[in-house]
Design a protein around this motif. Structure first.
Motif, PDB file in Angstrom:
ATOM      1  N   VAL A  75      28.696 -31.725  43.452  1.00 58.37           N
ATOM      2  CA  VAL A  75      28.480 -30.344  43.014  1.00 58.37           C
ATOM      3  C   VAL A  75      27.108 -29.809  43.403  1.00 58.37           C
ATOM      4  O   VAL A  75      26.851 -28.632  43.222  1.00 58.37           O
ATOM      5  CB  VAL A  75      28.670 -30.201  41.483  1.00 58.37           C
ATOM      6  N   GLN A  76      26.226 -30.654  43.963  1.00 56.29           N
ATOM      7  CA  GLN A  76      24.869 -30.203  44.254  1.00 56.29           C
ATOM      8  C   GLN A  76      24.864 -29.022  45.217  1.00 56.29           C
ATOM      9  O   GLN A  76      24.255 -28.000  44.929  1.00 56.29           O
ATOM     10  CB  GLN A  76      24.022 -31.338  44.822  1.00 56.29           C
ATOM     11  N   LEU A  77      25.554 -29.115  46.355  1.00 59.01           N
ATOM     12  CA  LEU A  77      25.586 -28.009  47.305  1.00 59.01           C
ATOM     13  C   LEU A  77      26.265 -26.799  46.682  1.00 59.01           C
ATOM     14  O   LEU A  77      25.818 -25.666  46.851  1.00 59.01           O
ATOM     15  CB  LEU A  77      26.291 -28.416  48.605  1.00 59.01           C
ATOM     16  N   GLN A  78      27.315 -27.049  45.957  1.00 57.47           N
ATOM     17  CA  GLN A  78      28.036 -25.961  45.286  1.00 57.47           C
ATOM     18  C   GLN A  78      27.075 -25.199  44.355  1.00 57.47           C
ATOM     19  O   GLN A  78      27.072 -23.971  44.336  1.00 57.47           O
ATOM     20  CB  GLN A  78      29.209 -26.551  44.501  1.00 57.47           C
ATOM     21  N   GLN A  79      26.243 -25.932  43.639  1.00 55.53           N
ATOM     22  CA  GLN A  79      25.272 -25.295  42.742  1.00 55.53           C
ATOM     23  C   GLN A  79      24.181 -24.580  43.529  1.00 55.53           C
ATOM     24  O   GLN A  79      23.786 -23.468  43.178  1.00 55.53           O
ATOM     25  CB  GLN A  79      24.658 -26.330  41.803  1.00 55.53           C
ATOM     26  N   LYS A  94      25.398 -21.447  44.655  1.00 55.93           N
ATOM     27  CA  LYS A  94      25.949 -20.667  43.534  1.00 55.93           C
ATOM     28  C   LYS A  94      27.416 -20.326  43.773  1.00 55.93           C
ATOM     29  O   LYS A  94      27.878 -19.221  43.504  1.00 55.93           O
ATOM     30  CB  LYS A  94      25.116 -19.414  43.290  1.00 55.93           C
ATOM     31  N   LYS A  95      28.114 -21.327  44.270  1.00 57.22           N
ATOM     32  CA  LYS A  95      29.536 -21.185  44.580  1.00 57.22           C
ATOM     33  C   LYS A  95      30.326 -21.491  43.313  1.00 57.22           C
ATOM     34  O   LYS A  95      30.120 -22.514  42.684  1.00 57.22           O
ATOM     35  CB  LYS A  95      29.890 -22.161  45.716  1.00 57.22           C
ATOM     36  N   LYS A  96      31.222 -20.593  42.958  1.00 56.57           N
ATOM     37  CA  LYS A  96      31.962 -20.734  41.702  1.00 56.57           C
ATOM     38  C   LYS A  96      33.073 -21.772  41.780  1.00 56.57           C
ATOM     39  O   LYS A  96      33.373 -22.449  40.814  1.00 56.57           O
ATOM     40  CB  LYS A  96      32.542 -19.379  41.292  1.00 56.57           C
ATOM     41  N   ARG A  97      33.703 -21.897  42.941  1.00 57.27           N
ATOM     42  CA  ARG A  97      34.833 -22.825  43.093  1.00 57.27           C
ATOM     43  C   ARG A  97      34.436 -24.001  43.975  1.00 57.27           C
ATOM     44  O   ARG A  97      33.573 -23.865  44.849  1.00 57.27           O
ATOM     45  CB  ARG A  97      36.005 -22.102  43.740  1.00 57.27           C
ATOM     46  N   PRO A  98      35.101 -25.120  43.792  1.00 57.43           N
ATOM     47  CA  PRO A  98      34.839 -26.263  44.678  1.00 57.43           C
ATOM     48  C   PRO A  98      35.196 -25.906  46.127  1.00 57.43           C
ATOM     49  O   PRO A  98      35.968 -24.983  46.382  1.00 57.43           O
ATOM     50  CB  PRO A  98      35.774 -27.357  44.152  1.00 57.43           C
TER      51      PRO A  98
END
Length: 167
Positions: free
Chosen positions: A11-15, A18-22
């Motif tokens: 989830v680090q890159l997703q965070q 600021k991406k809401k979905r995987p």
């Protein structure tokens, strides 16, 4: 048919983005992670080169010439750059105006122009050597020696299919 890898809960890159979905696939996540990491590295290298009056592309040309130890034709320099440089002639012009390279016509074929380092460029490169080595160490210090070797191996594996053809 390629085997689908199991999804993993990163989830680090997703965070960071600021991406809401995987991410829809591990391939997309890996590609975006490479781009994000490259951008972060390039930013830090550019900041260092700027302290010495250079852009990353200019440093790259000077690095190539120093590594060769002899003048090279412009197109040969272009073929060795880390990133594609669409305006190599303009880049060489700017380096020449800054007193870092000189142009020399080939005596056998007047159409061929060689580019040579000046003493001023050698001094700039020598001054950059230690700070650049320190920056490389700082940026990659989170990885062990074995992890660095594995990263290099994986990146080479990824680039290998493109080595034969440019897509």
């Amino acid at each position: 048919m390629s085997e689908r890898k199991p999804s993993h809960p990163t989830v680090q890159l997703q965070q960071e983005l600021k991406k809401k979905r995987p991410f829809p696939s591990p391939e997309e996540e890996a590609a975006l992670s490479l781009l994000r990491t490259s951008d972060q590295l390039q930013f830090r290298f550019a900041r260092l080169f700027r302290e010495y009056g250079l852009t990353p592309s200019q440093y790259n040309v000077l690095r190539i010439l120093r590594g060769e130890g002899a003048p090279l034709p412009i197109l040969e320099i272009a073929s060795r750059t880390i990133t594609v440089v669409p305006g190599i002639t303009g880049l060489i012009d700017r380096l020449q105006q800054a007193g870092l390279v000189s142009r020399v016509r080939c005596e056998r074929d007047r159409r061929v122009v060689y580019v040579a380092l000046t003493d001023q460029a050698r001094k700039v490169l020598a001054a950059l050597d230690e700070p650049l080595a320190a920056l490389n160490k700082k940026l990659l210090d989170a990885l062990t020696g074995n992890e660095l070797k594995e990263l290099i191996r994986l990146l080479e594996k990824l680039r290998q299919p493109w080595a034969e053809k440019r897509d």
